[in-house]
Structure formats: structure tokens, C-alpha cells
Design an enzyme around this catalytic site. Structure first.
Site, PDB file in Angstrom:
ATOM      1  N   GLU A 158     -19.523  -8.985  10.931  1.00 29.82           N
ATOM      2  CA  GLU A 158     -19.024  -7.979  10.559  1.00 29.82           C
ATOM      3  C   GLU A 158     -19.201  -6.889  11.135  1.00 29.82           C
ATOM      4  O   GLU A 158     -18.453  -5.915  11.843  1.00 29.82           O
ATOM      5  CB  GLU A 158     -19.681  -7.507   9.580  1.00 29.82           C
ATOM      6  CG  GLU A 158     -19.330  -8.274   8.424  1.00 29.82           C
ATOM      7  CD  GLU A 158     -17.555  -8.528   8.025  1.00 29.82           C
ATOM      8  OE1 GLU A 158     -16.800  -7.062   8.202  1.00 29.82           O
ATOM      9  OE2 GLU A 158     -17.139  -9.746   7.584  1.00 29.82           O
ATOM     10  N   LYS A 200      11.489   2.571  -8.563  1.00 33.38           N
ATOM     11  CA  LYS A 200      11.914   3.569  -8.260  1.00 33.38           C
ATOM     12  C   LYS A 200      12.958   3.531 -10.329  1.00 33.38           C
ATOM     13  O   LYS A 200      13.797   3.964 -10.315  1.00 33.38           O
ATOM     14  CB  LYS A 200      12.634   2.431  -7.776  1.00 33.38           C
ATOM     15  CG  LYS A 200      13.270   1.884  -6.110  1.00 33.38           C
ATOM     16  CD  LYS A 200      13.401   0.374  -6.023  1.00 33.38           C
ATOM     17  CE  LYS A 200      13.221  -1.050  -6.582  1.00 33.38           C
ATOM     18  NZ  LYS A 200      11.584  -0.955  -6.097  1.00 33.38           N
TER      19      LYS A 200
END
Length: 615
Positions: free
Chosen positions: A421, A203
Site C-alpha cells: 500500500e 431519471k
């Protein structure tokens, strides 16, 4: 401003010294050079003096005729008669010397005053610096940094990934260059443009690019710089800022972090209803109403908290236009990476499309940080250029944290983490529509992660079905399911997975209306669209106790049902799970190709037993 104040003080000192020198010269030019007292007495004895004027310090004699030097008046400093009588008998010239005490008398009362003010100024300045107020004479002055075209150094070519926002702001640039064209049909340019978006999306960079393209003065200031401990200072700074901008119009005023200044009035309750912030906001509203946009004065502001801004700021006639500067999509990320990659030495084989695929959800600032981290990775290993491996390592470091190789796990913990995992990875590979598994590792990272599984999205998604959400929950619960299947017991390693799975399931029930029994009803208030801050959700579930119990039961039903599905997938592929976990324990990290070679025989659930993705 401080340097200007010092120069002004120096000018005053020089002026006073010149005045004293002028006074001394004037006095000297009107004073007759005195002669020795003995010479004055000799003139009296010789009868050359016609008249004598006696004063306290000198004797002035008018000569009857000019002397050899053409003088008609002689002056001598007075000497006491007794002393003169004693000195005359020796025949030696003598005179009296009068010392000027003007400077001494002046310093005797000026110097203490100067010392007092110097000490007072020094102490006040130190106090002001600690309070962040600057100089005493600059309290009510605007602290806006003024840039001109060559100072910003930013144009639209330096901003990528926000093409829609650039198109909106291009109209502002065109107005500043050709204001007369916009009044031809009676139209007026918006007085204010509010840039709204998550942190790091560019921005502030967009605002500087507007100033660089338009080539007009650019006043940049943060909203927090208006508010001080003294009442009325903020309002004075607002007035001074707009006055400076009017004098240099056409110009752009950019207020960053507008929420620090423009928070909704009365939001803090009845206490402090007329505090300094509200007075500053009122002055800003008045100034925005008081100027004519045809003079070429545009106000840009940026915020990532639009929901807390005062409604008076957002009404028509103030911030007429709101421009969303959102996180970039894949093509936008590629464009941003190309901009930042120009600053580093990139290996020829690096495909930025692959890097962009790894960075779903990254903002422009995140991507700039990623390029810098990748360059640092290549520098540490003494490489000649930055490769794709450096980008992958940088993504892992940013997303998962720094590797903690010094954190040593015992054999049972390593084995548990490995199965956990691989449970995530196998469930993700078995279910359709899930993101491909990019890497699995049991190397601890960050604060609490003992291992991690990275999935790489193939495309940006904006809508998700119930089946896709359930598949996402199944991948999260795959680690817990593997622990239960292999060890028959549960560990604390799945805490973060359970929290994320529960949030998704609760959103399905309370926000998306995905439970037929409860109906298509939203039980929670909508959160801000691009602010990932769950605690900002106002109010929570405002429902009856009986309905809340049904919601809790529905959430539990979703989570437990999906967990059973993930458990069955791993149960059907137990041999593959064992093989992959053993390989992971041996190598600690498995990449995408290694995982696919180990899971060629993976059994996927039938469509009747699992939720399939809708594409």
C-alpha cells in the site's frame, strides 16, 4: 382494484336479498289470512257460506254477507276428511299448517353452484397471485399508478445536479400549463421524451418532478409490468393505459425501464419472432402514432440501456427528444448533498465541498446513500451531529467495503500489505498530475481487499493524455514494484491492480490510438458511454493474427515500461518507503497529513525519466 371488486360483489348480494324480500312481501299482500279449519266448518253449518272453491292446499269460501270484521271471503287450509271427522267430536279448534319450501328449494340448486364457483375463484386467484397477474378481471387492465400534484410530492427544487435536464423538461411543464401558446406559430411539443443515463442519476425523480410542477395526472408504470404469460395481455394493457390517460388529459405517462418493453425486435434471432413482448411493443408504437400531442398528453420514459432499444421507438414522431441525465460534476454533487443534508443534523464545520471532492463518479442515489450512511455512523457513536469524519468513514465503507477486523493476518502478510500500500502512495506522491493520497490503511475491507489506498481527485477530468494514463498505471503497479524491491518475490495481492493496469494499457493501444507504430487506428468497438459493463463491448478485436500479436506486444511494452519507472521511484526513495511502512504497521491507518509529514524528503523523478501531466 381488488377493493372495488369486493364492493361490486357486495352490491349484487344486497340486490338479490332485496329482491327476495320484495317477492315475499308481494305474495303476503295478495294472500288472505287463513282461519282455523274448525271455524270454516262452523261457518258451513251456520249457512253463512254461499260458495266454496276447493284446491290442493286450501278451501276458499265466499260468505253470503260480510262478517263482523267486514270480510267476504274466508280461507282455511285443507285437512283430510278422516282426520277432520275425528277432531270435530272434541270441540277443539284445529287447522292445517302449510310450510313454505321456496327458500329450501332455491338453496338446493343455488348453493352447490355458488360453492363450485367460490372454489374455482379461490384457486384461480391464488394461481394468479403467484404469477403476478392480479385478479382475473384485471388481466388486461393497466397497472399504472396514478398520481396527482399533491401525491408526487416532488418538484424541481427537490432535484439537483442535473440542471441541463431540468431546463429541457421545464419546456414540457410549460406546454402542459399553456398548450395554446405553443400552437401560435405552428410548433408542436415533442410527443415523447426519453431520459437516458446511468442507474441512480435521478431519471424517475425528474419525471415525478415534471408531474409535480405541471400539476397534472401522472401515470407511472414499469416496462416489465406490461408483459405477462398470456399472449395479448401486454397489448391490452397498453391500450387501457392510453385510454385512461386520454380521459384525464392533460396528463403524463411515465414508463420506467423502457428497455424491458422496447428491446429491439429480432434481437433474439429467428426464434420467437412474434412473442408477447413484440406484440406489446407494436401496440405501444401504434398508440404513440395515434394520439395528437396537442391534447396535452406527454410520454416520458427512462432507460439506462438505450443501445438495445428498437429504432422505431427513437424515430422522430415518437420519442422526439432524448435527455441525458448523467452523473453530476463536483458542483452538481454539492447541490445534491445540500438537498439530502437538510434531512439530517449536520455539524456546522462540515464543508460539503470537501465531501463532494471525495465522491467523484457518484450518482445521485450514491450520494443519498452516502448521507444516510454518514448519519448512521454518527448515530452509532452517540454523536450530537454528523461530522466530516463520518462522511469520510461512509465513503470508505461504500468504496472499499466493511472493515474486517476479525480477519487476522500473520506478521509476514501484514508486512507485505503495508509495503504494497505504501508503494501505491509513494508513486502517486512522486508523479505529477496524479490524485492526492487521502488515506492508506492495512485493515482488511470487503470481500478480498487486505488493504487500501484512497486517492481524492481535486477536479473532474474529461480528457486524459498518454502521460497521465501512464502515471495512472504506475500508481496501480506501485504495490507490485514495492513487493519486488523489498522482498524479491511476488504475491497474489496485486491481481486486481494488474487487471486494471492491463485494461488501461489495452485501451491506450486499441481504442485511443496511442501507439505510433500501429497508427491512429481503433481496433475495438466503442463501448456505451455511461455503462460500466465491459462485456457489452461488441466483437472484441477484429484484426489479423499478426496485428493482434503486435497489439499484445505493445500492451506488454506499456505495462513493463511503466513498471520499471515505478520500481526506480521506490528504489530512489527506499528509506522513505521503509519509514512509512513501519509507521503504517504500527498505526494501521495513515491520513493525508501523516503521509505528507513522512514524505517531505520524497525524491521525484526528473521530467526526462517520467511522464509529466499536461495541464
Amino acid at each position: 382494484m381488488e377493493q372495488k371488486t369486493q364492493w361490486n360483489t357486495l352490491y349484487w348480494i344486497v340486490a338479490v336479498l332485496l329482491l327476495l324480500m320484495l317477492q315475499n312481501w308481494w305474495q303476503a299482500s295478495r294472500t288472505v289470512e287463513p282461519v282455523p279449519y274448525s271455524e270454516f266448518e262452523q261457518a258451513l253449518k251456520d249457512g253463512r257460506v254461499a260458495e266454496v272453491l276447493v284446491s290442493d292446499q286450501v278451501l276458499t269460501g265466499k260468505l253470503k254477507a260480510p262478517d263482523a270484521k267486514g270480510k267476504t271471503v274466508i280461507v282455511a287450509n285443507r285437512v283430510e276428511p278422516e282426520l277432520a271427522a275425528r277432531l270435530s267430536q272434541y270441540g277443539v279448534p284445529y287447522t292445517r299448517r302449510i310450510e313454505s319450501t321456496f327458500l329450501r328449494d332455491l338453496l338446493s340448486w343455488v348453493l352447490p353452484v355458488l360453492v363450485f364457483f367460490a372454489v374455482w375463484f379461490f384457486l384461480f386467484r391464488k394461481f394468479a397471485e403467484k404469477q403476478g397477474m392480479g385478479g382475473f378481471m384485471t388481466i388486461g387492465k393497466s397497472r399504472a399508478k396514478v398520481y396527482v400534484e399533491q401525491d408526487t410530492g416532488v418538484g424541481f427544487d427537490d432535484v439537483a445536479g442535473v440542471d441541463e435536464a431540468k431546463a429541457e423538461l421545464a419546456e414540457v411543464v410549460d406546454f402542459l400549463k399553456h398548450p395554446q401558446e405553443y400552437g401560435r406559430l405552428g410548433a408542436r411539443i415533442p410527443k415523447g421524451v426519453l431520459l437516458v443515463g446511468p442507474p441512480g442519476t435521478g431519471k424517475t425523480l425528474l419525471a415525478k418532478a415534471v408531474a409535480g410542477e405541471a400539476g397534472v395526472p401522472f401515470f407511472s408504470i414499469s416496462g416489465s409490468e406490461f408483459v405477462e404469460m398470456f399472449v395479448g395481455v401486454g397489448a391490452a394493457r397498453v391500450r387501457d393505459l392510453f385510454e385512461q390517460a386520454r380521459q384525464k388529459a392533460p396528463a403524463i405517462i411515465f414508463i420506467d425501464e423502457l428497455d424491458a418493453l422496447g428491446r429491439a425486435r429480432g434481437a433474439a434471432g429467428p426464434i420467437g419472432g412474434h412473442d408477447e413482448r413484440e406484440q406489446t411493443l407494436n401496440q405501444l408504437l401504434t398508440e404513440m402514432d395515434g394520439f395528437d400531442s396537442s391534447v396535452g398528453l406527454i410520454i416520458l420514459a427512462a432507460t439506462n440501456r438505450p443501445e438495445i432499444l428498437d429504432p422505431a421507438l427513437l424515430r422522430a414522431g415518437r420519442f422526439d427528444r432524448q435527455v441525458l441525465v448523467d452523473r453530476p460534476d463536483k458542483q452538481g454533487r454539492v447541490a445534491i448533498l445540500k438537498v439530502h443534508a437538510k434531512k439530517i443534523k449536520l455539524a456546522p464545520e462540515v464543508d460539503l465541498e470537501q465531501v463532494a471532492a471525495l465522491t467523484t463518479g457518484f450518482s445521485g442515489a450514491d450520494l443519498a446513500n452516502l448521507v444516510n450512511e454518514a448519519a448512521l455512523m454518527a448515530t452509532r457513536r452517540q454523536a450530537e451531529a454528523v461530522t466530516l469524519g463520518d462522511f469520510t468513514a461512509a465513503v470508505e465503507r461504500i468504496v472499499a467495503g466493511l472493515e474486517k477486523k476479525s480477519r487476522v493476518l500473520n506478521a509476514h502478510e501484514r508486512k507485505t500489505v503495508a509495503y504494497h500500500e505504501m508503494g501505491h502512495a509513494l508513486v502517486a506522491l512522486a508523479l505529477p498530475g496524479t490524485d492526492p493520497v487521502h488515506k492508506v490503511s492495512i485493515i482488511p475491507r470487503g470481500i478480498g481487499a487486505l488493504g487500501y489506498t484512497i486517492q481524492r481527485p481535486t477536479e473532474d477530468r474529461y480528457l486524459m493524455t498518454r502521460q497521465e494514463l501512464e502515471n495512472k498505471i504506475a500508481v496501480l503497479l506501485g504495490g507490485r514494484a514495492a513487493e519486488k524491491l523489498v522482498f524479491g518475490e511476488l504475491s497474489t495481492g496485486a491481481a486486481d491492480d494488474l487487471a486494471k493496469a492491463t485494461d488501461i494499457a489495452r485501451d491506450m493501444i486499441t481504442r485511443y490510438g496511442m501507439d505510433e507504430d500501429l497508427g491512429y487506428i481503433a481496433f475495438e468497438a466503442q463501448r456505451p458511454r455511461f455503462l460500466d459493463v465491459p462485456e457489452l463491448a461488441a466483437g472484441g478485436c477484429r484484426v489479423a493474427e499478426s496485428t493482434q500479436a503486435r497489439i499484445d506486444a505493445a500492451v506488454r511494452g506499456v505495462v513493463m515500461g511503466v513498471f520499471e519507472r515505478a520500481y526506480r521511484i521506490l528504489q530512489d526513495n527506499r528509506d522513505i518507503l521503509e519509514r512509512c511502512a513501519a509507521e503504517l504497521l504500527a498505526k494501521e491507518t495513515l491520513d493525508e497529513s501523516a503521509i505528507r509529514s513522512l514524505t517531505v524528503e520524497l525524491k521525484k523523478p526528473a521530467l526526462g525519466n517520467a511522464s509529466s501531466a499536461t495541464t
